[in-house]
Every structure is written in C-alpha cells, then in structure tokens.
Design a protein around this motif. Sequence first.
Motif, PDB file in Angstrom:
ATOM      1  N   GLY A 141       0.718  -1.227   0.031  1.00 46.81           N
ATOM      2  CA  GLY A 141       0.082  -0.110  -0.070  1.00 46.81           C
ATOM      3  C   GLY A 141       0.682   1.318   0.119  1.00 46.81           C
ATOM      4  N   ILE A 142       2.216   1.136  -0.005  1.00 47.65           N
ATOM      5  CA  ILE A 142       3.172   2.227  -0.230  1.00 47.65           C
ATOM      6  C   ILE A 142       2.831   3.004  -1.700  1.00 47.65           C
ATOM      7  CG2 ILE A 142       5.482   3.073   0.132  1.00 47.65           C
ATOM      8  CD1 ILE A 142       5.958   0.718   1.663  1.00 47.65           C
ATOM      9  N   LEU A 143       2.666   2.263  -2.466  1.00 49.88           N
ATOM     10  CA  LEU A 143       2.754   3.042  -4.008  1.00 49.88           C
ATOM     11  C   LEU A 143       1.294   2.502  -4.485  1.00 49.88           C
ATOM     12  CD1 LEU A 143       6.011   1.985  -5.540  1.00 49.88           C
ATOM     13  CD2 LEU A 143       5.248   4.342  -4.713  1.00 49.88           C
ATOM     14  N   ASN A 144       0.593   3.465  -5.397  1.00 48.68           N
ATOM     15  CA  ASN A 144      -0.430   3.058  -6.334  1.00 48.68           C
ATOM     16  C   ASN A 144       0.082   2.571  -7.563  1.00 48.68           C
ATOM     17  OD1 ASN A 144      -2.325   3.675  -4.344  1.00 48.68           O
ATOM     18  ND2 ASN A 144      -2.050   5.731  -4.702  1.00 48.68           N
ATOM     19  N   GLU A 145       1.043   3.233  -8.107  1.00 51.84           N
ATOM     20  CA  GLU A 145       1.692   3.170  -9.746  1.00 51.84           C
ATOM     21  C   GLU A 145       3.191   2.470  -9.355  1.00 51.84           C
ATOM     22  OE1 GLU A 145       0.276   4.618 -12.854  1.00 51.84           O
ATOM     23  OE2 GLU A 145      -1.288   4.117 -11.603  1.00 51.84           O
ATOM     24  N   PRO A 146       3.234   1.546 -10.232  1.00 54.20           N
ATOM     25  CA  PRO A 146       4.720   1.142 -10.235  1.00 54.20           C
ATOM     26  C   PRO A 146       5.699   2.363 -10.300  1.00 54.20           C
ATOM     27  CG  PRO A 146       3.837   0.240 -12.139  1.00 54.20           C
ATOM     28  CD  PRO A 146       2.596   0.912 -11.279  1.00 54.20           C
ATOM     29  N   LEU A 147       7.022   2.037  -9.784  1.00 52.11           N
ATOM     30  CA  LEU A 147       7.969   2.933 -10.181  1.00 52.11           C
ATOM     31  C   LEU A 147       8.462   2.515 -11.555  1.00 52.11           C
ATOM     32  CD1 LEU A 147      10.037   2.607  -6.829  1.00 52.11           C
ATOM     33  CD2 LEU A 147       8.482   4.766  -7.533  1.00 52.11           C
ATOM     34  N   THR A 148       8.369   3.423 -12.401  1.00 51.53           N
ATOM     35  CA  THR A 148       8.775   3.234 -14.075  1.00 51.53           C
ATOM     36  C   THR A 148      10.380   3.388 -13.816  1.00 51.53           C
ATOM     37  OG1 THR A 148       7.978   5.469 -14.225  1.00 51.53           O
ATOM     38  CG2 THR A 148       6.688   3.469 -15.114  1.00 51.53           C
ATOM     39  N   PHE A 149      10.961   4.282 -13.153  1.00 51.47           N
ATOM     40  CA  PHE A 149      12.367   4.424 -13.543  1.00 51.47           C
ATOM     41  C   PHE A 149      13.350   3.182 -13.329  1.00 51.47           C
ATOM     42  CE2 PHE A 149      14.315   4.673  -9.390  1.00 51.47           C
ATOM     43  CZ  PHE A 149      13.246   5.039  -8.533  1.00 51.47           C
ATOM     44  N   LEU A 150      12.570   2.217 -12.427  1.00 53.59           N
ATOM     45  CA  LEU A 150      13.342   1.044 -12.009  1.00 53.59           C
ATOM     46  C   LEU A 150      13.869   0.002 -13.399  1.00 53.59           C
ATOM     47  CD1 LEU A 150      11.842  -0.320  -8.831  1.00 53.59           C
ATOM     48  CD2 LEU A 150      14.218   0.606  -9.371  1.00 53.59           C
ATOM     49  N   MET A 151      12.805   0.265 -14.456  1.00 56.33           N
ATOM     50  CA  MET A 151      13.050  -0.759 -15.329  1.00 56.33           C
ATOM     51  C   MET A 151      13.222  -0.014 -16.745  1.00 56.33           C
ATOM     52  SD  MET A 151      13.586  -3.868 -15.835  1.00 56.33           S
ATOM     53  CE  MET A 151      13.589  -5.208 -17.046  1.00 56.33           C
ATOM     54  N   TYR A 152      13.844  -0.537 -17.629  1.00 57.97           N
ATOM     55  CA  TYR A 152      14.157   0.149 -19.008  1.00 57.97           C
ATOM     56  C   TYR A 152      14.827   1.483 -18.668  1.00 57.97           C
ATOM     57  CZ  TYR A 152      11.766  -3.970 -20.359  1.00 57.97           C
ATOM     58  OH  TYR A 152      11.600  -5.234 -20.385  1.00 57.97           O
ATOM     59  N   SER A 153      16.059   1.554 -17.930  1.00 56.88           N
ATOM     60  CA  SER A 153      16.361   3.053 -17.544  1.00 56.88           C
ATOM     61  C   SER A 153      17.984   2.683 -17.276  1.00 56.88           C
ATOM     62  CB  SER A 153      15.466   3.710 -16.573  1.00 56.88           C
ATOM     63  OG  SER A 153      15.976   2.620 -15.460  1.00 56.88           O
ATOM     64  N   GLU A 154      18.319   3.776 -17.282  1.00 59.09           N
ATOM     65  CA  GLU A 154      19.969   3.878 -17.029  1.00 59.09           C
ATOM     66  C   GLU A 154      20.305   3.323 -15.596  1.00 59.09           C
ATOM     67  OE1 GLU A 154      21.461   7.914 -18.027  1.00 59.09           O
ATOM     68  OE2 GLU A 154      22.799   7.801 -16.279  1.00 59.09           O
ATOM     69  N   THR A 155      19.108   3.581 -14.521  1.00 58.29           N
ATOM     70  CA  THR A 155      19.181   3.071 -13.128  1.00 58.29           C
ATOM     71  C   THR A 155      19.292   1.717 -13.316  1.00 58.29           C
ATOM     72  OG1 THR A 155      17.468   4.895 -12.704  1.00 58.29           O
ATOM     73  CG2 THR A 155      18.180   3.257 -10.984  1.00 58.29           C
ATOM     74  N   ALA A 156      18.531   0.943 -14.174  1.00 57.52           N
ATOM     75  CA  ALA A 156      18.463  -0.359 -14.093  1.00 57.52           C
ATOM     76  C   ALA A 156      19.896  -1.125 -14.950  1.00 57.52           C
ATOM     77  CB  ALA A 156      17.574  -0.866 -15.235  1.00 57.52           C
ATOM     78  N   VAL A 157      20.362  -0.232 -15.656  1.00 54.83           N
ATOM     79  CA  VAL A 157      21.751  -0.641 -16.242  1.00 54.83           C
ATOM     80  C   VAL A 157      22.755  -0.513 -15.383  1.00 54.83           C
ATOM     81  CG1 VAL A 157      23.462  -0.171 -18.054  1.00 54.83           C
ATOM     82  CG2 VAL A 157      21.018  -0.041 -18.553  1.00 54.83           C
ATOM     83  N   VAL A 158      22.991   0.647 -14.414  1.00 53.49           N
ATOM     84  CA  VAL A 158      23.991   1.065 -13.484  1.00 53.49           C
ATOM     85  C   VAL A 158      23.867  -0.279 -12.314  1.00 53.49           C
ATOM     86  CG1 VAL A 158      24.655   2.432 -11.861  1.00 53.49           C
ATOM     87  CG2 VAL A 158      24.116   3.388 -13.824  1.00 53.49           C
ATOM     88  N   ILE A 159      22.698  -0.664 -11.782  1.00 58.61           N
ATOM     89  CA  ILE A 159      22.333  -1.766 -10.965  1.00 58.61           C
ATOM     90  C   ILE A 159      22.955  -2.687 -11.354  1.00 58.61           C
ATOM     91  CG2 ILE A 159      20.649  -2.944  -9.534  1.00 58.61           C
ATOM     92  CD1 ILE A 159      19.057  -0.259  -9.380  1.00 58.61           C
ATOM     93  N   THR A 160      22.433  -3.307 -12.386  1.00 64.69           N
ATOM     94  CA  THR A 160      22.881  -4.601 -12.938  1.00 64.69           C
ATOM     95  C   THR A 160      24.102  -4.814 -13.105  1.00 64.69           C
ATOM     96  OG1 THR A 160      20.621  -4.451 -14.058  1.00 64.69           O
ATOM     97  CG2 THR A 160      22.195  -6.403 -14.620  1.00 64.69           C
ATOM     98  N   LEU A 161      24.755  -3.891 -13.774  1.00 69.19           N
ATOM     99  CA  LEU A 161      26.500  -3.607 -14.093  1.00 69.19           C
ATOM    100  C   LEU A 161      26.953  -3.777 -12.799  1.00 69.19           C
ATOM    101  CD1 LEU A 161      26.993  -1.640 -17.063  1.00 69.19           C
ATOM    102  CD2 LEU A 161      26.901  -3.999 -17.038  1.00 69.19           C
TER     103      LEU A 161
ATOM    104  N   LEU B  78      19.076  -5.565 -22.775  1.00 70.86           N
ATOM    105  CA  LEU B  78      18.041  -6.175 -22.025  1.00 70.86           C
ATOM    106  C   LEU B  78      17.306  -5.248 -21.079  1.00 70.86           C
ATOM    107  CD1 LEU B  78      19.548  -9.678 -21.647  1.00 70.86           C
ATOM    108  CD2 LEU B  78      17.619  -9.199 -23.353  1.00 70.86           C
ATOM    109  N   LEU B  79      17.977  -4.490 -20.520  1.00 65.70           N
ATOM    110  CA  LEU B  79      17.481  -3.537 -19.444  1.00 65.70           C
ATOM    111  C   LEU B  79      17.288  -2.236 -19.632  1.00 65.70           C
ATOM    112  CD1 LEU B  79      18.926  -5.652 -16.492  1.00 65.70           C
ATOM    113  CD2 LEU B  79      16.555  -5.800 -16.985  1.00 65.70           C
ATOM    114  N   GLY B  80      18.049  -1.746 -20.716  1.00 68.52           N
ATOM    115  CA  GLY B  80      18.168  -0.149 -20.870  1.00 68.52           C
ATOM    116  C   GLY B  80      16.965   0.526 -21.434  1.00 68.52           C
ATOM    117  N   GLY B  81      16.411   0.096 -22.143  1.00 74.85           N
ATOM    118  CA  GLY B  81      15.263   0.632 -22.906  1.00 74.85           C
ATOM    119  C   GLY B  81      15.942   1.747 -23.753  1.00 74.85           C
ATOM    120  N   THR B  82      15.274   2.816 -23.938  1.00 83.87           N
ATOM    121  CA  THR B  82      15.915   3.958 -24.935  1.00 83.87           C
ATOM    122  C   THR B  82      16.598   4.825 -23.942  1.00 83.87           C
ATOM    123  OG1 THR B  82      13.748   4.984 -24.440  1.00 83.87           O
ATOM    124  CG2 THR B  82      14.246   4.240 -26.804  1.00 83.87           C
ATOM    125  N   ASP B  83      16.260   4.905 -22.603  1.00 85.57           N
ATOM    126  CA  ASP B  83      17.044   5.831 -21.755  1.00 85.57           C
ATOM    127  C   ASP B  83      18.511   5.345 -21.441  1.00 85.57           C
ATOM    128  OD1 ASP B  83      17.632   7.858 -19.701  1.00 85.57           O
ATOM    129  OD2 ASP B  83      16.871   6.159 -18.345  1.00 85.57           O
TER     130      ASP B  83
END
Lengths: 360, 294
Positions: free
Chosen positions: B148-168, B238-243
């Motif tokens: 119940g903390i969020l209503n919408e999923p956090l979009t910056f987590l996936m297909y983003s620079e953040t995702a690439v940095v975390i995974t790498l 795989l995880l970067g999307g366009t960003d």
Amino acid sequence: MNNSFIQINNISKHFKEVKAVDDVSFEIKEGEFFSLLGPSGCGKTTLLRLLAGFEYPTYGNLLIDGTDITALPPDKRPTNMVFQNYAIFPHLNVEKNIQFGLRKLDLSNDEIGNRVKDVLTLVKLEGYEERFSNQLSGGQRQRVALARALVRQPKVLLLDEPLGALDKKLRDEMQLELRTLQKNIGITFVFVTHDQQEAISMSDRVAVMNDGKIQQLSAPNELYKNPKNIFVSDFIGETNFLKAETKSSDGEFINVSIEELGEFKIKNNLNIAANSSNVVCSVRPESMMISKVKSDWDICLDAKIRQTSYLGEMTRFYVEVQGIDKTITVSSQHFDNQSFENNECFISISLEDISLLNKK
Amino acid sequence: MISFWRKIYAKNDNVKAYTLLSPALILIILAMVVPMVLMLSFSMFTQVNMMEIDYTFTFQRYIDFFQKKLLVTLLIKSIKISFLVTLITLITAYPVCYYIAFYVKKNKMLWLVLLTLPFWTSYLLRVFSWKIILGTKGVINSSLINAGILNEPLTFLMYSETAVVITLTHAWAAFALLPLYVSLEKIDFSFIEAGRDLGLSRFEVFWKITFPLSLPGVIGAILIIFIPTVGDYVTPALLGGTDGRMLSNMIQAYFGKINNIPLGAASATIMLTTVVIITIIVSNVTKKLTQRLT
C-alpha cells in the motif's frame, strides 16, 4: 626520580579461555631500562601491547606518571612503540616516516625540521632522509623505527623484540648502543625479549614472565644468583638440577640430602619447608671446579668426562658422576680435554653455590 | 642438428622466454592483434550500399562520428554509466574487503568464495534475474504496491539508466573484490597500529596509511570494472530501454541491422581510444591524489 612512574595494577588480559596476562601487578621507575623476559606465549608482548593501547585489559588498571591510561586509545597515550618488524611505512621516505608522528603535536615547521635532524643524528642516520624502507638494511630500519618513536619525546618507549631480526654481531652492537642511548636521553624503556642474555645485559631490572604471571622481578645479577623458582633458574643461564630432599631446619639453614651425595647444610633463603621431597638443587656450571686432583672444597666427587666442547673463552665438560643418572655440565676457563688421563677428573662444589628451589 | 638447437637454447635466455610465451603469443596475435588491425582498416573504408564496400582509405568515418550528435551523446553516456558503476562498486566492495583482510581471522577463503558465489551462474541469467526484481510487475514494485505504499509502479526502475547501473554493478562486483582484497591483505596490521601509536586517529590512519598502501588494488579494481562495463551491450540491450542505451548497442547495430561496418569500426576505435585515455588519466589522478593525502 619517581619510583612508581608506571603502575600496573592487577592487570589481566583474557583472550576467550586463554589468560594471556594473569593478575599482574608491579611498578616501573622513571628513567629505568626495564625488560619483560620470557618464552614465547608467556604474555610479555600482550603486556606491552596493553601499555601501548593496542589491547585493553580484561581487569585492572594502568597508570603512567600518575595518569590513568587504562581506557585511553593509543594516540592519546604518552607512549611510543618500536615494532618487532619495525613497521616503517613503505610509501614514505625516512624523513616523512619520522615526521609522521609530529603532525599532531602542533609544532612550527622549523621545530619539526630541527627535531627530525636531531633524532637522525641521535640514531646516526644523517644523510638517509630520502631513502625508502626497501633501500635500508635491517639495522638501519631498526634505527628509523627508533627515531620515529623517539622524535615524539614520549614518556615511555616500548620496544617489542627490536633486535630479534638482526644478526648476532649487529645485535651485540645495538644492545650496547640502545643502553647508552637510553642513559643519555633518560626516557623510560620497556623492552620485551625472549633472549635472556639480552635482557640481563641491558636492563636495570627484569621481570621474568611465564604463563601470564611474573615469576621474578629483580636486578639481572639477582635473577642469576638467587632465582626464586625452578623456572627462573632454568630460563636464566644454564644450570644443573640435582634431586634433593629436605630434612630438619633451624630457620636460617636447612639439612638437605642430595641424591647419592649425602646430607649437607644449606642456607635456606626461600624459606623452603623441612622434610619435603618436592625440592631440587641447582648448581651453575661455572661455579663448579674441575680438576685432576682431589680438592678440599665442601663437596668433591669422582667423575668421568664424557664429552667436551671448546667454546673459545671457556671449555664445557659434560661429566658423569657415580650415583647421579644425569650428565652434569661444568664449564672452565683453564682446561682443555688433553690434560685428563682416561677422562678421569674431580668435580668440586662449594655449598654456597647450591641453591635450593621448590619444584612446581 | 639437435646439438645446434641445444646450443642456441642454452645460450639464449630470450629463446627460452619466447618458447614459454609462444602459446599465449599465438593466441593474442590471432584473437587480438588480427581483429584490431581489421577493425582499424575497416574504419577507414566506406560503405557504398548494403553489399558493397569501397576500400579507398579515408578518415571520413571519424568525422561522421563526431558530426552525429547521437553517437557522441551515447559515448558520453557510456562513460558516465561505467563511471557510476565503478564508483558504486568501489564504495561497496572496499569496506567488505577491508573487513575480510583485517578482521576475519579464520576461513578468509570461505568468505571470498561465498561473496563470489552469485558469479558462478551465467551473466545472462543474472541480467534476467534483475529483470524479475526491477520490472513493473517485479519483486520491488509488487511488494511496494501490495504494502500500500505505492499506487503506480516505479517506472524508472526498469528500462532505464538506473536499471543498467544496478545490474552492471552487481555483475562486476566480484572482479573488484579480488584485487582490493589482495592489496589490503598484504598490508601489515602493524602499519595501522604504528599510525595510531604515532598520534593519528582511526580516520587519519585510514587516509594516510591504509588507503595509499591499497592503491594498487584500487587502481586494479577501477580498470577491471571500467574497461569491460563501458563496452557492455547485453545489459543495456535487455534492461536499458531507450534511456539506458549505450554506444556499444549502436556499434552492434552498425555491424548488424544498419549495416554500416566502417562507421561501426570507427565508433569502436574511438571508444577504445577513449577508454585507454581515461584509464591513464584515472590511474595518474588517483596516484597524485594519494600523494597529496599523505
């Protein structure tokens, strides 16, 4: 002169089940060259590290010059240490290594420069400022470590077996030099060593340690002449132990029967109980006389030489005496093995050279 | 004949050295020198159409690269992502190595093995696991929404620079652990005690003694992470999307879909040169910084 400059009060240090230092109390005088001597694992290094602040005691407290330092971290204590492996910082040259400890003392640049120069002169390392640790010999590294600790002008200098890594000749030189240096600058030295010869030749007083306890604390000649127990007698110098049994005592003297040799009246310095078989007699090899003819000493025994070693300044004889199942070591400055016919000789002992000790 | 070779062999240490090195040399020549020469040559040709390449030498592809804003942006982004990954890895791996080197007394090897255990599985598998964790219906988002903390999923987590940095960062951490650990392990603890004994606090001892002495490991870790991550294309693909797209994805496209091999080769060469220059700068700056520290 402050006789209780360093006070060690009921100090214990336990590492899990092991009592490295076990309820030790003594005092060190100001300006004294004090040694902690003992075999490895006896607790001497732990005691030194407690003084330096690298370990904190499980029980007890420590005072230096009247200040309780028990809970102070190493950087707040008036002590400095010369490490066993010298711990010269490999990324800094000699000058920077020595300056290292002056950063926090709030000195002017001039004073820092002067102190470094003076201390380098003191340890005879002028001109080595730019060298790095790997460009120095063992002896030079030892001097840098000494300079780095002394430049801070500590109240107490702690030395953890600093001569252990040097070869024999250099070690003898450094012993003399360290002793002279200490007398000149007057700083209290606490010196840890396992080498009994080193301890007794350099120190004003020596504390012999074993099993985390002080076995005896006295001047070097006292340790050698009047050991308090069998451990000290065995650890300091060389000695012969003879089985013995005490008989009647009249206070000052006690009748002792020594193996097959008979019964003798010996001075009872350590107040050893009468009618006890839990005792042993110790006789130093050099206090006995070896001769071709019978002597009029208190004890004179027929003996046979089994083995001799020529040591230069003296010859050591390993002899067999009728009735004693152990080989007895006798050393003498006057004989070589040629002078004995059929290896037959006489061994003479004076009663005052026999010390009576309790077994464990 | 045999004695002739023996004589040469016995007299000349270089012959012995090259004999021992020959398997590696042959491999390096075939797998590195030849492809590099090929890449350099291709970067100076021109793609005429889908099938044809004009083999006259020209530096035009290099000029093309710097005229295409997208390529320059992607180069900068690649460097930025790698830089972040390197920094985060160092900050997280250094304390762990410090702990193992100085405070773990028994079974140090076991600790290292356990820390590198996740890296025994395939790289691709780990990238996909991050997809499960970071995705819109992934572990993080669904638990936050269920709680119940969020209503919408956090979009910056996936297909983003953040995702690439975390995974790498996760993917390459193990490679930083080893050089850092080795350099810290070599530091005699008495240096640290001596620093304290000479009046410095724990913090000062770290910056003036421990860190400078561990520098070879730090530089090693920087290079070992920065170099491969800057050219990584699996994770951004795989995880970067366009960003989170990086230059290597473009290079791959030039050799594939877009089919402009010379421009791809030129981009790769530029990237290689940039990485070499950056590593030289980084190791020198780190050294200088430490000298100033001490």
